[in-house]
Scaffold this motif. Structure first.
Motif, short mmCIF file in Angstrom:
data_model
loop_
_atom_site.label_atom_id
_atom_site.label_comp_id
_atom_site.label_asym_id
_atom_site.label_seq_id
_atom_site.Cartn_x
_atom_site.Cartn_y
_atom_site.Cartn_z
N TYR A 206 0.92 -1.47 -0.10
CA TYR A 206 -0.15 0.13 -0.07
C TYR A 206 0.78 1.18 0.00
O TYR A 206 2.08 1.18 0.55
CB TYR A 206 -0.89 0.04 1.21
N ALA A 207 0.28 2.18 -0.58
CA ALA A 207 1.19 3.50 -0.70
C ALA A 207 1.10 4.20 0.69
O ALA A 207 0.32 3.92 1.45
CB ALA A 207 0.32 4.37 -1.63
N ARG A 208 2.14 5.06 0.95
CA ARG A 208 2.24 5.81 2.01
C ARG A 208 2.26 7.36 1.41
O ARG A 208 2.47 7.53 0.56
CB ARG A 208 3.57 5.56 2.76
N PRO A 209 1.86 8.24 2.57
CA PRO A 209 1.92 9.52 2.11
C PRO A 209 3.41 10.08 1.55
O PRO A 209 3.50 11.18 0.71
CB PRO A 209 1.80 10.57 3.43
N TYR A 210 4.47 9.26 1.89
CA TYR A 210 5.57 9.72 1.31
C TYR A 210 6.20 8.98 0.27
O TYR A 210 7.56 9.02 -0.22
CB TYR A 210 6.67 9.72 2.63
N ARG A 211 5.49 7.88 -0.19
CA ARG A 211 6.04 6.83 -1.27
C ARG A 211 4.49 6.05 -2.04
O ARG A 211 3.81 6.08 -1.32
CB ARG A 211 6.86 5.98 -0.83
N LEU A 212 5.04 5.78 -3.18
CA LEU A 212 4.06 5.07 -3.90
C LEU A 212 4.01 3.70 -3.41
O LEU A 212 5.00 3.25 -2.73
CB LEU A 212 4.18 4.95 -5.41
N ASN A 213 3.05 2.80 -3.65
CA ASN A 213 2.98 1.44 -3.24
C ASN A 213 4.07 0.71 -4.34
O ASN A 213 4.26 0.97 -5.21
CB ASN A 213 1.63 0.91 -3.37
N LEU A 214 4.57 -0.52 -3.58
CA LEU A 214 5.46 -1.36 -4.47
C LEU A 214 4.75 -2.41 -4.95
O LEU A 214 5.24 -3.39 -5.74
CB LEU A 214 6.49 -1.49 -3.63
N GLY A 215 3.62 -2.82 -4.24
CA GLY A 215 2.70 -3.75 -4.97
C GLY A 215 2.73 -5.07 -4.19
O GLY A 215 4.00 -5.35 -3.59
#
Length: 250
Positions: A206-215
């Motif tokens: 899941y995505a975080r406010p500071y990065r995209l999700n990795l899957g």
């Protein structure tokens, strides 16, 4: 001896033998019934304290649920993203525990710990939690202190002591490279070893406010590669089986 007399004696012999056999059968039946009664008494002697123990646990767990609901509401007001993370981790952690065959009491304790495992992060300023740049050594130390902070909160709440220990250890790793105490192998509670796997899977998926999700695929690849070094092999295997069966975060 008269033929009639011999026949009469034979009948008497057969009758007496039949009576003896019946008496023997009755005695055997009585003995078997007595044995069954002793077994039932043994079962009852075991079941009564076991039933009382389960009832005591159910009452404690109901109180725990009430307290947990209140704590989660407070957390949600502070950081809704954190609560969603904990809910997803909880759903996978409980599924893993059930896949591994853990008893209901242990699953429920793990469930409560999963819903609160990052409670110590409430003491970390949001600008550090959501920072997109590299963390400074001081900021890293603050974040790595959150299991201890969570433990300090929970250990003073009634019924939360077992949960507090799981929260304290959920960032420990099998090879001793985790924190805060650098525990290794079976020094780490089984529930904490379970919690470590869904925690990292959810964090990567899941995505975080500071990065995209990795899957999810990369997350499962991560735990597969670190199986037996960072993560408990049995826990990893149970997690992978669940996703093979179509598990999805609630």
């Amino acid at each position: 001896m008269e033929p009639g007399r011999s026949f009469l004696d034979l009948n008497r012999y057969i009758f007496r033998k039949k009576m003896k056999d019946e008496e023997k059968s009755r005695a055997q039946l009585i003995e078997e019934l007595a044995g069954l009664r002793r077994q039932l008494d043994d079962v009852q002697a075991y079941a009564d304290p076991e039933w009382r123990r389960l009832e005591k646990w159910r009452r404690s767990f109901r109180r725990l649920q009430d307290l947990l609901a209140g704590v989660v509401v407070l957390l949600e007001e502070r950081d809704p993203h954190l609560v969603e993370h904990q809910r997803r981790v909880c759903s996978l952690a409980c599924a893993i525990a059930e896949e591994m065959g853990l008893p209901p009491e242990q699953v429920e304790t793990l469930s409560a710990a999963a819903m609160l495992h990052d409670i110590g992060l409430v003491f970390i300023p949001p600008e550090i939690l959501h920072k997109t740049d590299s963390l400074t050594p001081l900021e890293t130390a603050l974040i790595q202190a959150h299991p201890r902070a969570g433990f300090n909160i929970l250990e003073n709440l009634e019924s939360f002591q077992p949960i507090a220990r799981i929260v304290l250890q959920h960032h420990e790793r099998l090879d001793g490279s985790g924190y805060p105490a650098g525990l290794a192998g079976e020094e780490i509670l089984l529930e904490a070893r379970i919690l470590a796997v869904p925690d990292v899977v959810e964090a990567m998926a899941y995505a975080r406010p500071y990065r995209l999700n990795l899957g999810i695929n990369q997350a499962l690849q991560e735990i597969s590669q670190k199986r037996g070094t960072l993560y408990d092999p049995e826990v990893v295997d149970a997690c992978l089986r669940l996703f093979d069966k179509g598990f999805d975060f609630l």
